[in-house]
Design a protein around this motif. Structure first.
Motif, PDB file in Angstrom:
ATOM      1  N   THR A  12      -8.746 -11.623   6.757  1.00 25.99           N
ATOM      2  CA  THR A  12      -9.363 -11.675   5.432  1.00 25.99           C
ATOM      3  C   THR A  12     -10.858 -11.755   5.676  1.00 25.99           C
ATOM      4  N   ASN A  13     -11.625 -11.998   4.605  1.00 32.58           N
ATOM      5  CA  ASN A  13     -13.064 -12.136   4.808  1.00 32.58           C
ATOM      6  C   ASN A  13     -13.423 -13.474   5.429  1.00 32.58           C
ATOM      7  N   HIS A  14     -12.429 -14.330   5.665  1.00 31.02           N
ATOM      8  CA  HIS A  14     -12.653 -15.581   6.389  1.00 31.02           C
ATOM      9  C   HIS A  14     -12.425 -15.340   7.878  1.00 31.02           C
ATOM     10  N   PRO A  15     -13.394 -15.634   8.738  1.00 32.22           N
ATOM     11  CA  PRO A  15     -13.219 -15.429  10.180  1.00 32.22           C
ATOM     12  C   PRO A  15     -12.352 -16.525  10.782  1.00 32.22           C
ATOM     13  N   LEU A  16     -11.075 -16.480  10.476  1.00 34.01           N
ATOM     14  CA  LEU A  16     -10.123 -17.489  10.923  1.00 34.01           C
ATOM     15  C   LEU A  16      -9.094 -16.859  11.840  1.00 34.01           C
ATOM     16  N   LYS A  17      -8.776 -17.521  12.919  1.00 35.45           N
ATOM     17  CA  LYS A  17      -7.667 -17.098  13.769  1.00 35.45           C
ATOM     18  C   LYS A  17      -6.783 -18.311  13.981  1.00 35.45           C
ATOM     19  N   ILE A  18      -5.471 -18.113  13.845  1.00 36.16           N
ATOM     20  CA  ILE A  18      -4.504 -19.175  14.096  1.00 36.16           C
ATOM     21  C   ILE A  18      -3.611 -18.719  15.237  1.00 36.16           C
ATOM     22  N   ILE A  19      -3.508 -19.533  16.266  1.00 40.13           N
ATOM     23  CA  ILE A  19      -2.676 -19.211  17.422  1.00 40.13           C
ATOM     24  C   ILE A  19      -1.599 -20.282  17.530  1.00 40.13           C
ATOM     25  N   VAL A  20      -0.350 -19.867  17.608  1.00 36.72           N
ATOM     26  CA  VAL A  20       0.748 -20.816  17.773  1.00 36.72           C
ATOM     27  C   VAL A  20       1.455 -20.489  19.076  1.00 36.72           C
ATOM     28  N   SER A  21       1.649 -21.483  19.923  1.00 37.93           N
ATOM     29  CA  SER A  21       2.228 -21.220  21.231  1.00 37.93           C
ATOM     30  C   SER A  21       3.048 -22.396  21.716  1.00 37.93           C
ATOM     31  N   SER A  22       4.115 -22.093  22.447  1.00 36.00           N
ATOM     32  CA  SER A  22       4.890 -23.139  23.121  1.00 36.00           C
ATOM     33  C   SER A  22       4.630 -23.103  24.622  1.00 36.00           C
ATOM     34  N   LEU A  23       3.931 -22.074  25.077  1.00 32.73           N
ATOM     35  CA  LEU A  23       3.614 -21.953  26.499  1.00 32.73           C
ATOM     36  C   LEU A  23       2.457 -22.872  26.865  1.00 32.73           C
ATOM     37  N   GLU A  24       2.425 -23.312  28.093  1.00 30.70           N
ATOM     38  CA  GLU A  24       1.268 -24.057  28.575  1.00 30.70           C
ATOM     39  C   GLU A  24       0.997 -23.642  30.007  1.00 30.70           C
ATOM     40  N   GLU A  25       0.600 -22.386  30.169  1.00 32.00           N
ATOM     41  CA  GLU A  25       0.318 -21.852  31.496  1.00 32.00           C
ATOM     42  C   GLU A  25      -1.123 -22.104  31.915  1.00 32.00           C
ATOM     43  N   GLY A  26      -1.876 -22.723  31.038  1.00 36.96           N
ATOM     44  CA  GLY A  26      -3.265 -23.004  31.339  1.00 36.96           C
ATOM     45  C   GLY A  26      -4.173 -21.858  30.945  1.00 36.96           C
ATOM     46  N   PHE A  27      -5.435 -22.182  30.749  1.00 29.82           N
ATOM     47  CA  PHE A  27      -6.445 -21.160  30.441  1.00 29.82           C
ATOM     48  C   PHE A  27      -7.755 -21.625  31.050  1.00 29.82           C
ATOM     49  N   PRO A  28      -8.428 -20.758  31.783  1.00 36.21           N
ATOM     50  CA  PRO A  28      -9.624 -21.186  32.526  1.00 36.21           C
ATOM     51  C   PRO A  28     -10.793 -21.537  31.615  1.00 36.21           C
ATOM     52  N   THR A  29     -11.816 -22.129  32.193  1.00 38.41           N
ATOM     53  CA  THR A  29     -13.007 -22.523  31.458  1.00 38.41           C
ATOM     54  C   THR A  29     -13.615 -21.338  30.715  1.00 38.41           C
TER      55      THR A  29
END
Length: 283
Positions: A12-29
């Motif tokens: 939409t015109n709102h810069p929103l992102k929603i992420i839903v996850s059950s994984l926890e593989e990590g994400f780097p800095t």
């Protein structure tokens, strides 16, 4: 490298992102301009913001400020969570009251007693709006986008009014952005060359610093030494390969940049909390 399953992306015109996850593989800095709000639906996870490590449990909330370095630690047991990413335009004319500020209390623990005018806790109010926002988008009943925007505006308003923040000085902000640009070059270098030999000297040259200054700068910026970060990054890569690839453990170790199986096993267990063979046996 993208371990997150993007279940919702509101266009939409709102810069929103929603992420839903059950994984926890990590994400780097990494860092980005958007503010990030993490709400744990079920399980446990650890997130580093700058040089501070936060341990989150079911119901906890964590706020990551704009341009703050943060990383997700892997957890083989998994963790269900909602991650909201909010851009400046959501806050409209009030964006200066949030962006360019640091969150004094970024971690709101479930059941915390920080009350606001209504007598309800700030945690409880924001939690209620996040859950309602997610439920609206899941059910997608008529008018759900209107309700979603309303919930986002409610969250933004309560953050502005009640979430403790303090402003960065212009000098701090300018210095921080310059540091992030230099660090970004180093992180991209590691991401592209993790399978090859990466030295402190070569990384310092990418950043444009002396080895001594770079070593101190990297530790202050990320909360870990350069070697610790590279090893952790490689261990995260190995975790992804072990769960999504049929190569042998030995092949994956070398492909991830480790030059000995002994070192690989030791680092992998330290970073991921289990051995590589334990991950492979779950496939």
């Amino acid at each position: 490298m993208n371990p997150w399953h993007e279940k919702i992306a509101l266009k939409t015109n709102h810069p929103l992102k929603i992420i839903v996850s059950s994984l926890e593989e990590g994400f780097p800095t990494h860092w980005h301009q958007e503010i990030e709000i993490i709400y744990v639906l079920d399980g446990h996870m650890q997130i580093g913001i700058n040089d501070v490590l936060y341990s989150l449990s079911t119901g906890d909330l964590l706020f990551v400020g704009s341009c703050e370095l943060h990383h997700y630690l892997p957890n083989p047991l998994g963790c269900r969570k909602i991650i909201l990413q909010l851009g400046k335009p959501i806050f409209d004319a009030y964006s200066d009251l949030v962006f360019g500020h640091r969150f004094v209390m970024p971690h709101l623990i479930a059941g915390s007693e920080i009350s606001i005018d209504s007598g309800e806790s700030l945690h409880g109010i924001i939690e209620r709006h996040i859950v309602a926002l997610y439920q609206e988008w899941e059910t997608r009943e008529a008018g759900h986008e209107l309700v979603t925007k309303a919930r986002i505006n409610d969250i933004a308003a309560f953050m502005i009014r009640h979430l403790p923040m303090e402003a960065y000085s212009l000098q701090e902000r300018t210095k921080r952005l310059e540091q992030l640009e230099r660090l970004d070059n180093v992180l991209k270098y590691i991401e592209s060359d993790y399978g090859s030999e990466i030295t402190l000297q070569s990384a310092a040259e990418v950043a444009g610093f002396s080895v001594t200054y770079f070593s101190r700068f990297f530790k202050e910026a990320t909360g870990s030494t350069f070697v610790e970060y590279v090893n952790s990054f490689r261990a995260n890569i190995a975790m992804l390969l072990l769960t999504n690839n049929e190569e042998s453990v030995t092949e994956i170790a070398y492909r991830s940049g480790f030059n000995s199986i002994e070192t690989f096993n030791r680092v992998f267990k330290k970073v991921n909390g289990c051995t590589p063979t334990a991950i492979r046996s779950k496939k």
